[in-house]
Design an enzyme around this catalytic site. Structure first.
Site, PDB file in Angstrom:
ATOM      1  N   GLU A 261      -3.521   8.194  -5.040  1.00  0.00           N
ATOM      2  CA  GLU A 261      -3.815   7.487  -6.297  1.00  0.00           C
ATOM      3  C   GLU A 261      -5.097   8.056  -6.901  1.00  0.00           C
ATOM      4  O   GLU A 261      -6.076   8.225  -6.182  1.00  0.00           O
ATOM      5  CB  GLU A 261      -4.001   5.985  -6.032  1.00  0.00           C
ATOM      6  CG  GLU A 261      -2.727   5.317  -5.548  1.00  0.00           C
ATOM      7  CD  GLU A 261      -2.895   3.823  -5.261  1.00  0.00           C
ATOM      8  OE1 GLU A 261      -3.959   3.247  -5.573  1.00  0.00           O
ATOM      9  OE2 GLU A 261      -1.953   3.227  -4.726  1.00  0.00           O
TER      10      GLU A 261
ATOM     11  N   ARG B  86       0.855  -1.182   0.000  1.00  0.00           N
ATOM     12  CA  ARG B  86       0.000   0.000   0.000  1.00  0.00           C
ATOM     13  C   ARG B  86       0.891   1.232   0.000  1.00  0.00           C
ATOM     14  O   ARG B  86       1.952   1.239   0.644  1.00  0.00           O
ATOM     15  CB  ARG B  86      -0.881   0.022   1.257  1.00  0.00           C
ATOM     16  CG  ARG B  86      -2.121  -0.872   1.183  1.00  0.00           C
ATOM     17  CD  ARG B  86      -3.206  -0.287   0.292  1.00  0.00           C
ATOM     18  NE  ARG B  86      -4.464  -1.027   0.389  1.00  0.00           N
ATOM     19  CZ  ARG B  86      -4.924  -1.851  -0.558  1.00  0.00           C
ATOM     20  NH1 ARG B  86      -4.227  -2.062  -1.655  1.00  0.00           N
ATOM     21  NH2 ARG B  86      -6.089  -2.449  -0.401  1.00  0.00           N
TER      22      ARG B  86
ATOM     23  N   HIS C 193      -1.462   0.855  -9.911  1.00  0.00           N
ATOM     24  CA  HIS C 193      -2.123  -0.055  -8.956  1.00  0.00           C
ATOM     25  C   HIS C 193      -2.814  -1.202  -9.711  1.00  0.00           C
ATOM     26  O   HIS C 193      -4.046  -1.323  -9.701  1.00  0.00           O
ATOM     27  CB  HIS C 193      -3.133   0.691  -8.079  1.00  0.00           C
ATOM     28  CG  HIS C 193      -3.440  -0.053  -6.805  1.00  0.00           C
ATOM     29  ND1 HIS C 193      -3.606   0.551  -5.597  1.00  0.00           N
ATOM     30  CD2 HIS C 193      -3.579  -1.386  -6.554  1.00  0.00           C
ATOM     31  CE1 HIS C 193      -3.863  -0.342  -4.656  1.00  0.00           C
ATOM     32  NE2 HIS C 193      -3.843  -1.538  -5.221  1.00  0.00           N
TER      33      HIS C 193
ATOM     34  N   ASP D 224       3.865   0.217  -7.515  1.00  0.00           N
ATOM     35  CA  ASP D 224       2.528  -0.010  -8.064  1.00  0.00           C
ATOM     36  C   ASP D 224       1.480   0.722  -7.236  1.00  0.00           C
ATOM     37  O   ASP D 224       0.336   0.835  -7.654  1.00  0.00           O
ATOM     38  CB  ASP D 224       2.231  -1.515  -8.079  1.00  0.00           C
ATOM     39  CG  ASP D 224       0.923  -1.829  -8.793  1.00  0.00           C
ATOM     40  OD1 ASP D 224       0.751  -1.364  -9.938  1.00  0.00           O
ATOM     41  OD2 ASP D 224       0.073  -2.535  -8.203  1.00  0.00           O
TER      42      ASP D 224
END
Lengths: 327, 327
Positions: free
Chosen positions: B265, B236, B284, B260
């Site tokens: 985000e 995360r 992500h 990622d």
């Protein structure tokens, strides 16, 4: 040992290339001469017993061949020996050895990397990053994907072993088909290539360049492959007909290509391959790990000691086949 | 079964997100309601027995929590359940399950891919290709490299297993240290993280976001890592202090990062991370293989059948820890 009794080793590099590392160890055991083109080779070949050839593209040796009056053995510090397979050398008694083994593992890692990059769509991710663009996509699982390794020699086997360990299903293409192979689900015969091509997600060229493999991947081969398939070439450029490959990529006959070798190297600026989004390319470096040049010299020195003692050399090339046969 | 006796399932998606696939199969077994924000959730929660939450960033559930009058079970179709770990839910009798298992393999493939890309310097190769530039470089062997996987849960274990199969040396960080682990060379305790960090070429964050992991990778962690190390975050975003990471990358405290997940985000346009040449980033999506949404629904339906029969659910989340405990 007097100066006269020392064997003479000529090291043939590419023009402008530095001397290989580790030459001091060689100089302790031999009279070492250096050549980098036809003219310097003509000067050094007379009296030379052994050659170490670091230029895998050399044309100088064939040109200077008549000057080889005493030569017994040529060691190529490359896996591919295609540049040495000219009639004068093939028909002579000079033995040829190569660098079999040195690049296997790193080339296999390169191949697994390109397979995973295609599956995870990383070439697009890097382009999106360049444009500051956040774009979620669903991507492919690599697990269970079918891989055909064309050429099940030392490098091909290591590729089979590594991609299998990573969960993919490798098959091989080789002279002798077999189903009890430790590294491949199965190995199919050379004649079976076109029957096999439709069944794979990834086709990896790990074959030597020989009259049999030159131009083997042409429009017919790409037509036989899946539209979703990717080609990976870490063998030699001329095994692939570049113009046919470009058409196949443009027409969607295949989905992508990862290329470390090219018909013309360096690939010229402005060549259409550079800008193709489904192509990943590198500068003939797939196997060249940090320290590879020293590893190549060490391997030559090991063989040199055997030669000096009159014992059998390892990594002998079968000059009729154009590559090192199976152990 | 009459309409009245059917259990009520509310599916909470992100605003604007499509309904998950496979809802027809659910509708045959339950009254299905859909919500996508606080308001629609307030309308659908009363009478709801079960929730399927596909929005792993949701704040709607905490806001609408007082309307949950009958709720017994929440299934999150994500591995991380951090957005659900608010006091009202933690203190309630509502059980939480997650999507443990679905993303393990594809995330492990993503991690192996980024490790190999760093070793083979592929981000630079793609940039050089973009500039039509042929530039040979020597690159790294991946074999034997040391990998620290922070978080040895379901995803972390699969990462350990896969990178080990590919010849790397994975160690883990988890609550309970152990030396007889099937997937790791060794698993070290959480308290040992900072002692371990100096010893690895790659550090992979595969931990859940909890009060213990939030901000865990800050300037002190980067200082403890090798200058040659690369950080890979598929856990995360808020586990990493982004500003500290940028400084560490700029100052050469660490050599690169594959990300990622991010604190914010989508990562905003103009964010300095986009242009850093030693950063690889994706949106992500590391675990999101083609067909993942259907796989998530199928996993929920499997658990739903157990719930309907009054049997034990799988993938139970330990609400005190904030993640699914070991099996």
């Amino acid at each position: 040992m007097t100066q006269q009794s020392k064997p003479v080793v000529t090291v043939l590099t590419a023009p402008g290339e530095q001397q290989p590392p580790g030459m001091d160890a060689l100089k302790a055991r031999a009279e070492v001469r250096f050549a980098c083109d036809e003219q310097t080779l003509r000067d050094t070949l007379p009296g030379t017993d052994v050659m170490m050839v670091t230029d895998f593209r050399t044309e100088a040796l064939e040109a200077a061949w008549p000057c080889a009056d005493k030569l017994q053995w040529i060691h190529a510090t490359s896996a591919g020996v295609d540049a040495l397979m000219f009639p004068g050398l093939i028909e002579s008694d000079v033995v040829v050895t190569n660098a079999r083994g040195i690049f296997d593992r790193t080339i296999a890692e390169y191949v697994l990397c390109t397979i995973l990059m295609f599956a995870k769509d990383f070439p697009n991710s890097i382009r999106l990053q360049h444009r500051h663009e956040w774009k979620h996509r669903d991507t492919e699982r690599a697990e269970g994907k079918q891989v055909l390794v064309v050429g099940a020699g030392s490098i091909g086997r290591q590729i089979g072993r590594l991609v299998r360990a990573a969960g993919l299903q490798p098959h091989g293409i080789a002279r002798t088909p077999r189903h009890d192979d430790p590294d491949f689900v199965a190995v199919h015969g050379n004649d079976d290539l076109f029957n096999q091509l439709p069944h794979y997600d990834f086709v990896v060229i790990a074959a030597p360049l020989t009259p049999q493999t030159e131009g083997l991947f042409d429009h017919k081969a790409f037509k036989a492959m899946r539209n979703s398939a990717r080609l990976i070439n870490i063998g030699r450029g001329p095994i692939v007909k570049t113009d046919d490959l470009i058409v196949a990529l443009e027409d969607g006959e295949i989905a992508g290509a990862a290329l470390d070798v090219f018909e013309e190297e360096p690939l010229p600026k402005g060549h259409p391959l550079w800008d193709m989004e489904n192509v990943i390319m590198t500068a003939h470096m797939a196997g060249d790990f940090i320290g590879w040049k020293r590893a190549l010299t060490d391997q030559f020195l090991e063989n040199f000691d055997l030669w000096h003692k009159g014992r059998d050399l390892f990594n002998l090339v079968d000059k009729r086949l154009g590559y090192a046969g199976s152990k």
